[in-house]
Scaffold this motif. Structure first.
Motif, short mmCIF file in Angstrom:
data_model
loop_
_atom_site.label_atom_id
_atom_site.label_comp_id
_atom_site.label_asym_id
_atom_site.label_seq_id
_atom_site.Cartn_x
_atom_site.Cartn_y
_atom_site.Cartn_z
N GLU A 1 0.85 -1.25 -0.02
CA GLU A 1 -0.09 0.00 -0.05
C GLU A 1 0.79 1.41 -0.07
OE1 GLU A 1 -3.25 0.31 -0.65
OE2 GLU A 1 -3.20 -1.69 -0.84
N LEU A 2 2.01 1.28 0.70
CA LEU A 2 3.07 2.32 0.58
C LEU A 2 3.33 2.42 -0.91
CD1 LEU A 2 5.02 2.08 3.75
CD2 LEU A 2 3.73 4.13 3.02
N ASN A 3 3.68 1.40 -1.45
CA ASN A 3 4.09 1.60 -2.64
C ASN A 3 2.94 1.99 -3.85
OD1 ASN A 3 5.85 1.57 -4.98
ND2 ASN A 3 6.40 -0.59 -4.62
N HIS B 1 3.35 12.77 7.50
CA HIS B 1 3.69 13.72 6.43
C HIS B 1 2.85 13.28 4.95
CE1 HIS B 1 7.23 15.32 8.02
NE2 HIS B 1 7.48 14.12 8.78
N ILE B 2 2.60 12.13 4.82
CA ILE B 2 1.90 11.83 3.43
C ILE B 2 0.58 12.54 3.62
CG2 ILE B 2 0.64 9.92 2.11
CD1 ILE B 2 3.89 9.86 2.21
N ARG B 3 0.02 12.70 4.70
CA ARG B 3 -1.41 13.17 4.59
C ARG B 3 -1.38 14.77 4.49
NH1 ARG B 3 -1.96 11.02 9.81
NH2 ARG B 3 -3.02 8.55 9.46
N LYS B 4 -0.17 15.22 4.87
CA LYS B 4 -0.16 16.86 4.38
C LYS B 4 0.41 16.92 3.17
CE LYS B 4 1.88 18.07 8.64
NZ LYS B 4 3.34 17.95 9.22
N ASP C 1 -10.84 -2.33 6.34
CA ASP C 1 -12.14 -1.51 6.00
C ASP C 1 -11.92 -0.47 5.20
OD1 ASP C 1 -14.20 0.58 7.98
OD2 ASP C 1 -14.65 -0.48 6.08
N PHE C 2 -12.11 -0.30 4.05
CA PHE C 2 -11.52 0.64 3.18
C PHE C 2 -12.59 0.95 2.03
CE2 PHE C 2 -10.17 -1.68 -0.67
CZ PHE C 2 -9.60 -3.01 -0.14
N ASP C 3 -12.85 1.99 1.43
CA ASP C 3 -13.92 2.31 0.64
C ASP C 3 -13.03 2.19 -0.78
OD1 ASP C 3 -14.91 5.05 2.57
OD2 ASP C 3 -15.67 3.13 2.52
N ILE C 4 -13.92 1.92 -1.84
CA ILE C 4 -13.46 2.13 -3.37
C ILE C 4 -13.97 3.47 -3.83
CG2 ILE C 4 -13.59 0.85 -5.45
CD1 ILE C 4 -14.07 -1.62 -4.02
N PRO C 5 -13.09 4.20 -4.16
CA PRO C 5 -13.72 5.51 -4.62
C PRO C 5 -13.94 5.44 -6.13
CG PRO C 5 -11.38 5.71 -4.38
CD PRO C 5 -11.78 4.45 -3.77
N LYS D 1 -5.65 8.25 -0.14
CA LYS D 1 -6.28 8.37 1.39
C LYS D 1 -6.74 7.14 1.92
CE LYS D 1 -7.70 13.04 0.52
NZ LYS D 1 -9.02 13.72 0.08
N GLN D 2 -7.24 6.10 0.93
CA GLN D 2 -7.71 4.98 1.38
C GLN D 2 -6.42 3.91 1.78
OE1 GLN D 2 -10.95 4.31 2.07
NE2 GLN D 2 -11.28 6.42 1.57
N SER D 3 -5.46 4.12 1.03
CA SER D 3 -4.22 3.24 1.20
C SER D 3 -3.84 3.66 2.64
CB SER D 3 -3.33 3.60 0.14
OG SER D 3 -3.56 3.15 -0.87
N VAL D 4 -3.79 5.07 2.82
CA VAL D 4 -3.27 5.46 4.28
C VAL D 4 -4.13 4.78 5.34
CG1 VAL D 4 -3.16 7.39 5.81
CG2 VAL D 4 -2.34 7.57 3.46
N ARG D 5 -5.64 4.83 5.15
CA ARG D 5 -6.45 4.06 6.09
C ARG D 5 -5.93 2.59 6.04
NH1 ARG D 5 -12.69 4.63 4.87
NH2 ARG D 5 -13.18 3.04 6.30
N ILE D 6 -5.82 2.03 5.09
CA ILE D 6 -5.46 0.49 5.04
C ILE D 6 -4.12 0.35 6.08
CG2 ILE D 6 -4.89 -1.60 3.92
CD1 ILE D 6 -6.42 -0.88 1.75
#
Lengths: 377, 185, 356
Positions: free
Chosen positions: A113-115, A188-191, A253-257, A276-281
């Motif tokens: 997911e980071l990738n 940092h990624i969120r910013k 638990d993640f959404d599919i945009p 953003k969903q990857s950050v959640r996962i």
């Protein structure tokens, strides 16, 4: 002799000129060539020419064993390496009947997911350059990518070609400060995502240029063989992590945009939301990660996989990346075929581009987010 | 115009942050412990010879065939100074072909080759491609001169295929296994 | 005259350095740092490099068109700069018809662009040259008409007199709409983001200038930067009060030069900042912006000016009407851009996009 006079009303004859957007071009994301027939500024025909980066990625592994091939998958899709490695080791495990331990699965998911985030960041950067920002989006994207790549270097040793996943688990364990480092990077990624969003998504000029450009309906998407963010932008919530859960994705638990029109702007938004969903996962995975071994029990020194064939696929940032593996019981694959997402997405370029302007072709090509290593293999 | 104003606000905020440039080559960032440079051979300071015995396992497992190794009888074994029966005679590693996958490090039975995690293993520009074919002395130089520091070897080898690093007295068993493998692959 | 001949190349070199530093800063990185203190000599290094490059000319290029094009771009702009007064005393030649002369002469450089596009015998260059011709000619119209509005206010075309009229209020207060349109049209005249489609790097790879190398290419750059200086100084003179506002005309020469330099510098920084922050518009959107949005508002500004002058309304009515119209323009562009899915035509039709 009567001289024929030209009729008074005669249409002006024009010829379409062929513009060669050559293999060396700042905007084609690699060595990719298009021959565009242009009538003024409107595209009437488009002929893509690929093959400039063909390296024999499918034939060479027939002489290499299952561990040596991992490096080749890194270099096929060189922006989403962990996802391709994940696909390969999952496929070998499917055929070989091995199951990696829990800790290895969690490490794989977090790194994949980071990738995905790094790949989408690269897309945002390159897209900004295509639309005309003079490298600003590129620099912002790379500033955040650099953080993640340094993190990968602390775990695996390499910034880009990791060669870290192994059939049965991962090569070695992560350092002790993995969880804290990862959480700090996520801040940092969120910013950084907020930065890119402010720069690109609400920008009137970007809206004016990308909204309504090459809309794709879901039926067209399926008929053309699109996958990944392109298909989700048309409105179909098709994500392999949800439709055919591999690894441990069914625990998160993640959404599919999804988008609505399938145009370039929707693809942009879908990829941003996916980040953003990857950050959640990753947050959920960090909380749930157990201690334990990182390699399956009873792995032999020379890995031999029973004869048979299998097709394994994952959701890479570009779409559905799959490996079709035929084994004859030896330690080398008999036939190793890669189903590359960019190749299938790129085949729809002509339908998407005809009727638009030359400037738009570059943007549409950028929004498909191709990686030439995948297209040509 | 709001979106344009937001874009300009983003760039203004970025301009007020500290630049992220690292002024290479005057400043070099610190490499991590696991950084994978190009491979180098290790020198055994106790026995004053390389760890490498020339068993060719690394050459066989290299995906790009960049290693050429030959083996010879170890004169020190005949003199009784060392337990290694064989030692490496010639060792060529082509840095231009190496893809730094570190499989050679994983399969080495004698822990004789490691990835160079210093800047010397990364700053390797040459004017001629032939200068990138490193011979045994060039590969040993890093370790012999003490510039190698602390290479990343710890859980290496435990992970893959259930193989564990051999203890000191099992080197001959490792050689036997390597010789047996030589007839296989 | 000699001063101009000396100062211009030096200022161009310094401006290239400044541009790279400003762009670097807003991308959160340092610009050039190596060559000279803070990279100040980078422009000199670049010039030396360009001077020593091989002068490549495609064999099938139209020889005279190809080789004369850079000159046709640079010479008119330099001629226009000659007529600009920098302070009350630092000037080369202040003409009674100064404003008219500047705009007329600087319009000649458009021909150079089209010459470069045609003479290069390259499809990219042709596309870029044609686009440049269309864009530059179109945006001359709002530019000139806003300047006409200013001339109406001052009843003169003499630049020094225009500046002297502004000793208590700069005319940006009376003409906000004119100022806004001047800045947008000026950006388009300089073919910078968001209007840099003629030299779009990621599409036509330099547009009309793609076949040029070495010193010929640097003449294009010189033309661009001298135009930048021209537009900045012009904007400072006619809208911001030149060397007089906010002080009066008793400032010593160095004070005037400093004031004028500061205002010009502010404009230059603004232009460079927008270059790094805004993406580019497509050619049909650009043209639609000019003819369908900017032009009516420019004419509106002239009508407002005319009404205020004929009926001798007080000056604050000008501010009110012009400011109101400027607000309408901003909101209008915003709403049009937000709704602009309609700007991209369907595959069936080949119509140029319309904003209305």
């Amino acid at each position: 002799m009567v001289r024929q006079t030209a009729p008074v009303e005669r249409e002006l004859e024009t010829i379409d000129i062929d513009v060669n957007v050559g293999p060396q071009h700042p905007a084609t994301h690699g060595v990719f060539r298009m021959v565009i027939s242009v009538d003024g500024e409107v595209v009437t025909d488009l002929d893509p020419v690929i093959g400039y980066m063909h390296r024999g990625n499918e034939k060479l592994p027939e002489n290499l064993d299952y561990r040596q091939t991992i490096g080749f998958h890194d270099r096929t899709d060189y922006l989403a390496q962990f996802n391709t490695e994940h696909c390969w080791v999952e496929t070998v495990e499917k055929l070989g009947g091995m199951k990696p331990p829990e800790r290895a699965e969690y490490i794989r998911v977090i790194l994949a997911e980071l990738n995905r985030i790094t790949s989408h960041l690269m897309f945002m950067g390159a897209f900004g350059t295509d639309v005309g920002l003079f490298g600003t989006s590129f620099m912002y994207a790379f500033r955040d990518r650099e953080l993640i790549q340094e993190f990968f270097e602390e775990i695996t040793g390499e910034r880009m070609m990791y060669n870290y996943f192994r059939p049965g688990g991962v090569a070695w364990d992560v350092p002790e400060d993995f969880t804290e480092r990862c959480s700090r990077i996520l801040d940092h990624i969120r910013k950084g995502i907020g930065d890119i969003e402010g720069l690109l998504l609400h920008n009137e000029v970007v809206l004016a240029r990308t909204r309504g450009l090459s809309p794709v309906t879901p039926e067209q998407g399926i008929n053309w063989g699109l996958s990944g963010p392109l298909l989700r932008a048309t409105g179909l919530p098709h994500d392999l992590r949800r439709a055919e859960p591999y690894s441990i994705y069914d625990r998160f638990d993640f959404d599919i945009p999804t988008g609505t029109h399938g145009d370039v702007y929707d693809r942009l938004v879908v990829r941003l939301e996916e980040m953003k969903q990857s950050v959640r996962i990753i947050e959920q995975a960090l909380k749930q990660m157990p201690e334990g071994p990182i390699m399956a029990e009873g792995m032999k020194r020379i890995l031999r996989v029973p004869a048979g064939e299998v097709y394994g696929r994952v959701e890479s940032p570009r779409g559905e990346y799959g490996v079709y593996l035929v084994s004859n019981g030896s330690e080398k694959p008999y036939r190793h075929k890669v189903r590359a997402a960019s190749f299938c997405n790129l085949s729809a370029l002509r339908e998407m581009c005809v009727g638009h302007y030359v400037s738009d072709v570059i943007i549409i090509l950028g929004s498909i987010d191709i990686v030439l290593g995948e297209v040509d293999r | 115009m709001l979106g344009l104003a937001k874009a300009i606000q983003t760039t203004v905020r970025a301009a007020l942050r500290r630049p992220v440039t690292v002024k290479y080559p005057m400043e070099k960032k610190e490499l991590s412990h696991r950084t994978r440079g190009f491979p180098v051979l290790l020198w055994d300071f106790e026995k004053d010879e390389p760890f490498c015995t020339g068993c060719q396992v690394c050459a066989r497992y290299c995906p790009v065939d960049c290693i050429t190794v030959t083996m010879t009888d170890n004169p020190k074994f005949a003199e009784g100074k060392s337990k290694r029966k064989k030692t490496v005679d010639r060792f060529f590693l082509d840095y231009a072909r190496c893809m730094r996958c570190d499989i050679c490090v994983e399969v080495c039975n004698f822990s004789a080759i490691v990835m160079n995690n210093t800047w010397d293993g990364i700053e390797l520009s040459r004017f001629d491609r032939q200068d990138l074919v490193m011979d045994k002395d060039a590969l040993l130089r890093q370790s012999r001169t003490g510039r190698l520091g602390d290479p990343f070897r710890e859980p290496m080898g435990v992970a893959h295929s259930g193989w564990a690093p051999k203890a000191e007295g099992e080197e001959e068993a490792g050689e036997a296994a390597a010789a047996a493998e030589g007839g296989e692959g | 005259m000699a001063i101009v001949a000396l100062l211009l190349p030096v200022s161009v070199i310094l401006l290239t350095w400044l541009e790279r530093k400003v762009m670097g800063r807003l991308q959160q990185r340092l610009g050039p740092m190596h060559v000279g203190p803070w990279g100040l000599l980078q422009g000199v290094a670049d010039t030396v490099k360009l001077l020593t490059k091989e002068d490549v000319r495609p064999t099938s290029a139209d020889r005279w068109t190809f080789e004369l094009a850079p000159f046709v771009i640079v010479v008119p702009v330099v001629m226009a700069v000659v007529a600009l007064p920098f302070t009350a005393d630092i000037l080369v030649r202040n003409m009674a018809l100064g404003l008219f002369y500047i705009l007329a002469v600087s319009g000649l450089s458009i021909v150079g662009f089209v010459m470069a596009g045609w003479g290069s015998d390259n499809k990219y260059a042709l596309l870029g040259g044609v686009r440049a011709g269309a864009q530059l000619i179109s945006y001359e119209v709002p530019l000139i008409l806003t300047v006409v509005g200013v001339a109406m206010l001052g009843q003169t075309l003499n630049l020094a007199q225009i500046v002297e009229f502004q000793d208590d209020t700069p005319w940006v207060v009376y003409q906000p709409l004119g100022f806004l349109i001047f800045v947008i049209a000026g950006l388009a005249e300089l073919y910078r983001q968001p209007f840099d489609i003629p030299v779009a790097e990621s599409e036509v790879v330099g547009g009309a200038t793609v076949e040029y190398s070495g010193i010929r290419w640097s003449m294009f750059q010189m033309g661009e930067f001298v135009s930048l200086v021209l537009i900045s100084i012009l904007a400072s003179l006619i809208f911001l009060g030149g060397w007089i506002w906010p002080f009066n005309s008793d400032l010593p020469v160095w004070g005037q030069a400093l004031l004028m330099g500061g205002k010009t510098f502010a404009f230059i920084i603004f232009f460079m900042w927008t270059r790094g922050s805004l993406p580019r518009l497509r050619i049909d959107q650009l043209m639609a912006l000019c003819w369908q949005i900017l032009l009516p508002f420019t004419l509106l500004q002239i009508v407002i000016n005319g009404l205020a002058l004929v009926y001798e309304w007080p000056d604050w009515t000008l501010t009110l009407m012009s400011g109101g119209a400027a607000a309408v323009l901003v909101v209008g562009i915003y709403r049009v851009a937000r709704r602009s899915g309609a700007l991209n035509q369907s595959p069936a039709g080949h119509r140029v996009g319309s904003v209305l």
